[in-house]
Design a protein around this motif. Structure first.
Motif, PDB file in Angstrom:
ATOM      1  N   HIS A 233       0.812  -1.259  -0.022  1.00  0.00           N
ATOM      2  CA  HIS A 233      -0.051  -0.018  -0.105  1.00  0.00           C
ATOM      3  C   HIS A 233       0.776   1.219   0.033  1.00  0.00           C
ATOM      4  CE1 HIS A 233      -3.362   2.781   0.840  1.00  0.00           C
ATOM      5  NE2 HIS A 233      -2.832   3.072   1.930  1.00  0.00           N
ATOM      6  N   PHE A 234       0.542   1.883  -0.779  1.00  0.00           N
ATOM      7  CA  PHE A 234       1.066   3.431  -0.982  1.00  0.00           C
ATOM      8  C   PHE A 234       0.083   4.563  -0.658  1.00  0.00           C
ATOM      9  CE2 PHE A 234       4.104   0.717  -3.384  1.00  0.00           C
ATOM     10  CZ  PHE A 234       5.255   1.106  -2.936  1.00  0.00           C
ATOM     11  N   PRO A 235       0.033   5.189   0.381  1.00  0.00           N
ATOM     12  CA  PRO A 235      -1.145   6.146   0.724  1.00  0.00           C
ATOM     13  C   PRO A 235      -1.130   7.090  -0.250  1.00  0.00           C
ATOM     14  CG  PRO A 235       0.773   6.201   2.318  1.00  0.00           C
ATOM     15  CD  PRO A 235       1.246   5.148   1.564  1.00  0.00           C
ATOM     16  N   GLN A 236      -0.153   7.909  -0.746  1.00  0.00           N
ATOM     17  CA  GLN A 236      -0.155   8.850  -1.707  1.00  0.00           C
ATOM     18  C   GLN A 236      -0.859   8.560  -3.229  1.00  0.00           C
ATOM     19  OE1 GLN A 236       2.417   7.310  -1.186  1.00  0.00           O
ATOM     20  NE2 GLN A 236       3.976   7.210  -2.696  1.00  0.00           N
ATOM     21  N   LEU A 237      -1.030   7.307  -3.344  1.00  0.00           N
ATOM     22  CA  LEU A 237      -1.669   6.849  -4.728  1.00  0.00           C
ATOM     23  C   LEU A 237      -3.057   7.538  -4.877  1.00  0.00           C
ATOM     24  CD1 LEU A 237      -0.172   3.333  -5.597  1.00  0.00           C
ATOM     25  CD2 LEU A 237       0.594   5.678  -6.430  1.00  0.00           C
ATOM     26  N   SER A 238      -3.439   7.508  -6.093  1.00  0.00           N
ATOM     27  CA  SER A 238      -4.606   8.190  -6.548  1.00  0.00           C
ATOM     28  C   SER A 238      -5.818   7.189  -6.111  1.00  0.00           C
ATOM     29  CB  SER A 238      -4.815   8.228  -8.148  1.00  0.00           C
ATOM     30  OG  SER A 238      -6.107   8.667  -8.470  1.00  0.00           O
ATOM     31  N   PRO A 239      -7.000   7.670  -5.707  1.00  0.00           N
ATOM     32  CA  PRO A 239      -8.331   6.863  -5.532  1.00  0.00           C
ATOM     33  C   PRO A 239      -9.040   6.793  -6.847  1.00  0.00           C
ATOM     34  CG  PRO A 239      -8.447   9.014  -4.811  1.00  0.00           C
ATOM     35  CD  PRO A 239      -7.427   9.198  -5.342  1.00  0.00           C
ATOM     36  N   ALA A 240      -8.202   6.854  -7.726  1.00  0.00           N
ATOM     37  CA  ALA A 240      -9.133   6.746  -9.233  1.00  0.00           C
ATOM     38  C   ALA A 240      -9.475   5.264  -9.537  1.00  0.00           C
ATOM     39  CB  ALA A 240      -8.090   7.312 -10.483  1.00  0.00           C
ATOM     40  N   PRO A 241     -10.427   5.043 -10.348  1.00  0.00           N
ATOM     41  CA  PRO A 241     -10.912   3.796 -10.389  1.00  0.00           C
ATOM     42  C   PRO A 241      -9.750   3.043 -11.180  1.00  0.00           C
ATOM     43  CG  PRO A 241     -12.462   5.213 -11.176  1.00  0.00           C
ATOM     44  CD  PRO A 241     -11.335   6.033 -10.820  1.00  0.00           C
ATOM     45  N   LEU A 242      -9.768   1.695 -11.366  1.00  0.00           N
ATOM     46  CA  LEU A 242      -8.675   0.862 -11.852  1.00  0.00           C
ATOM     47  C   LEU A 242      -8.715   1.099 -13.337  1.00  0.00           C
ATOM     48  CD1 LEU A 242      -8.532  -2.469  -9.875  1.00  0.00           C
ATOM     49  CD2 LEU A 242      -7.003  -0.761  -9.611  1.00  0.00           C
ATOM     50  N   PRO A 243      -7.546   0.933 -14.220  1.00  0.00           N
ATOM     51  CA  PRO A 243      -7.388   0.791 -15.627  1.00  0.00           C
ATOM     52  C   PRO A 243      -8.309  -0.116 -16.168  1.00  0.00           C
ATOM     53  CG  PRO A 243      -5.276   1.259 -15.001  1.00  0.00           C
ATOM     54  CD  PRO A 243      -6.257   1.037 -13.430  1.00  0.00           C
ATOM     55  N   ALA A 244      -9.131  -0.229 -17.199  1.00  0.00           N
ATOM     56  CA  ALA A 244      -9.866  -1.213 -17.740  1.00  0.00           C
ATOM     57  C   ALA A 244      -8.926  -2.283 -18.068  1.00  0.00           C
ATOM     58  CB  ALA A 244     -10.724  -0.397 -19.048  1.00  0.00           C
ATOM     59  N   ARG A 245      -7.882  -2.176 -18.428  1.00  0.00           N
ATOM     60  CA  ARG A 245      -6.763  -3.334 -18.779  1.00  0.00           C
ATOM     61  C   ARG A 245      -6.990  -4.048 -17.640  1.00  0.00           C
ATOM     62  NH1 ARG A 245      -0.909  -3.138 -21.790  1.00  0.00           N
ATOM     63  NH2 ARG A 245      -0.606  -5.186 -21.916  1.00  0.00           N
ATOM     64  N   VAL A 246      -6.224  -3.196 -16.468  1.00  0.00           N
ATOM     65  CA  VAL A 246      -6.101  -4.077 -15.185  1.00  0.00           C
ATOM     66  C   VAL A 246      -7.203  -5.051 -14.850  1.00  0.00           C
ATOM     67  CG1 VAL A 246      -5.683  -3.968 -12.929  1.00  0.00           C
ATOM     68  CG2 VAL A 246      -4.605  -2.625 -14.398  1.00  0.00           C
ATOM     69  N   ILE A 247      -8.397  -4.667 -14.870  1.00  0.00           N
ATOM     70  CA  ILE A 247      -9.712  -5.375 -14.923  1.00  0.00           C
ATOM     71  C   ILE A 247      -9.862  -6.434 -15.597  1.00  0.00           C
ATOM     72  CG2 ILE A 247     -12.114  -5.003 -14.678  1.00  0.00           C
ATOM     73  CD1 ILE A 247     -12.138  -2.189 -13.741  1.00  0.00           C
ATOM     74  N   ALA A 248      -9.545  -6.189 -17.065  1.00  0.00           N
ATOM     75  CA  ALA A 248      -9.812  -7.378 -17.927  1.00  0.00           C
ATOM     76  C   ALA A 248      -8.775  -8.376 -17.789  1.00  0.00           C
ATOM     77  CB  ALA A 248      -9.647  -6.628 -19.390  1.00  0.00           C
ATOM     78  N   GLU A 249      -7.561  -8.108 -17.521  1.00  0.00           N
ATOM     79  CA  GLU A 249      -6.612  -9.297 -17.301  1.00  0.00           C
ATOM     80  C   GLU A 249      -6.413  -9.902 -15.854  1.00  0.00           C
ATOM     81  OE1 GLU A 249      -2.961  -7.128 -18.465  1.00  0.00           O
ATOM     82  OE2 GLU A 249      -3.517  -6.935 -20.642  1.00  0.00           O
ATOM     83  N   ALA A 250      -7.243  -9.415 -14.900  1.00  0.00           N
ATOM     84  CA  ALA A 250      -7.379  -9.933 -13.723  1.00  0.00           C
ATOM     85  C   ALA A 250      -7.668 -11.623 -13.834  1.00  0.00           C
ATOM     86  CB  ALA A 250      -8.281  -9.056 -12.708  1.00  0.00           C
TER      87      ALA A 250
END
Length: 314
Positions: A233-250
């Motif tokens: 976990h890196f607390p400074q990272l964005s709370p943005a939604p996951l990229p579509a590619r990450v979801i598709a390849e999970a």
């Protein structure tokens, strides 16, 4: 009965103390337990002050049959760092530029050329993963360095068969960024990654700024954000939604699958704990002031995570 041990990175004194706490004693040339077998998750060399002693201790246990082990990414990197690139005169499969040389500097300073060559030749015999079928002593247990991924294992197994093991041709193909084998080895030895949103970055354990983050490959991506899916976990990272590619390849790790144990991720939690009911990381940053982590398994290894044993970095 098994004792799993996380990334050591040349911390032999901590390893010896961990083995003592788990009931191992040194006799007949190796650390042994009368009833138990140690399992190492890889990354024996680089970074630490006692790399030579670590390699000797681990190798003695493996040769004596008192331990098993899987290959780590630092072992893989070492193979490539010392193997000439047949397509580039004077170059090696892992280039000798400043960052790579810094990573292996401690190993090269502590272990002589012929001795290191002998250890690397021996380490080439280690498997990528350990898993036992029904009736096996390892039944109900899975071990890999960074990520359990059946698709990647299929690619690696095919290449092992075609090249006759971890030979130079296997190394050459696996070091080619355009090959399927390279991609498969990146997954199982280094973990899956995601591209961070524009303007987002993190600083890794080596002080390098990165725009890629390792992910919680075992977890379903639904409802996750960039920050919540990163591992560690890196607390400074964005709370943005996951990229579509990450979801598709999970390919999340099934809740009913056997427990899987791995290292690699330099966790910084104050105490070890399972990441999911059947998912356990054993790397708690002994080479960065954390602790060396072991996990004792008794009886039915598929029915419980086990008891953690730790030794603080000296």
């Amino acid at each position: 009965m098994f004792d799993l041990i996380g990334d050591i990175h040349g911390h032999a004194a901590e390893l010896e103390e961990l083995l003592r706490r788990m009931g191992y004693r040194q006799y007949a040339g190796a650390w042994r337990h009368p009833e138990r077998t140690a399992i190492f998750v890889g990354d024996f060399l680089d970074r630490g002050p006692e790399i030579r002693a670590t390699l000797r201790l681990v190798r003695d246990m493996l040769e004596a049959g008192s331990a098993l082990a899987v290959l780590g990414n630092h072992e893989w990197n070492a193979f490539a760092f010392h193997t000439p690139d047949p397509d580039a005169a004077g170059e090696f499969l892992r280039r000798h530029h400043a960052r790579n040389e810094h990573q292996v500097a401690a190993t090269l300073a502590q272990v002589s050329g012929p001795e290191l060559s002998s250890h690397l030749a021996f380490l080439r015999t280690l498997p990528i993963r350990l898993a036992g079928g029904p009736g096996s002593a390892l039944a109900g247990l899975r071990v890999v360095h960074a990520c359990w991924d059946e698709v990647a294992f299929g690619v690696i197994d095919e290449a092992y068969g075609r090249h006759g093991g971890l030979t130079d041709p296997f190394l050459i193909e696996g070091s080619n960024p355009e090959s399927l084998l390279f991609a498969a080895l990146e997954i199982v030895l280094k973990g899956k990654e995601m591209q961070l949103p524009a303007g987002d970055s993190l600083v890794d354990k080596d002080g390098q700024r990165r725009v890629l983050a390792r992910v919680r490959w075992y977890a379903p991506p639904a409802g996750q954000t960039v920050a919540s899916y990163a591992l560690p976990h890196f607390p400074q990272l964005s709370p943005a939604p996951l990229p579509a590619r990450v979801i598709a390849e999970a390919r999340p790790y099934p809740p009913a699958a056997p427990p899987v144990y791995f290292g690699h991720y330099w966790l910084t939690d104050p105490a070890p704990a399972a990441l999911a009911p059947n998912v356990v990381c054993l790397d708690y940053s002994v080479a960065a002031g954390g602790f060396l982590c072991g996990c004792r398994l008794d009886g039915n290894v598929a029915a419980q995570v086990g008891e953690f044993v730790t030794v603080r970095s000296a």
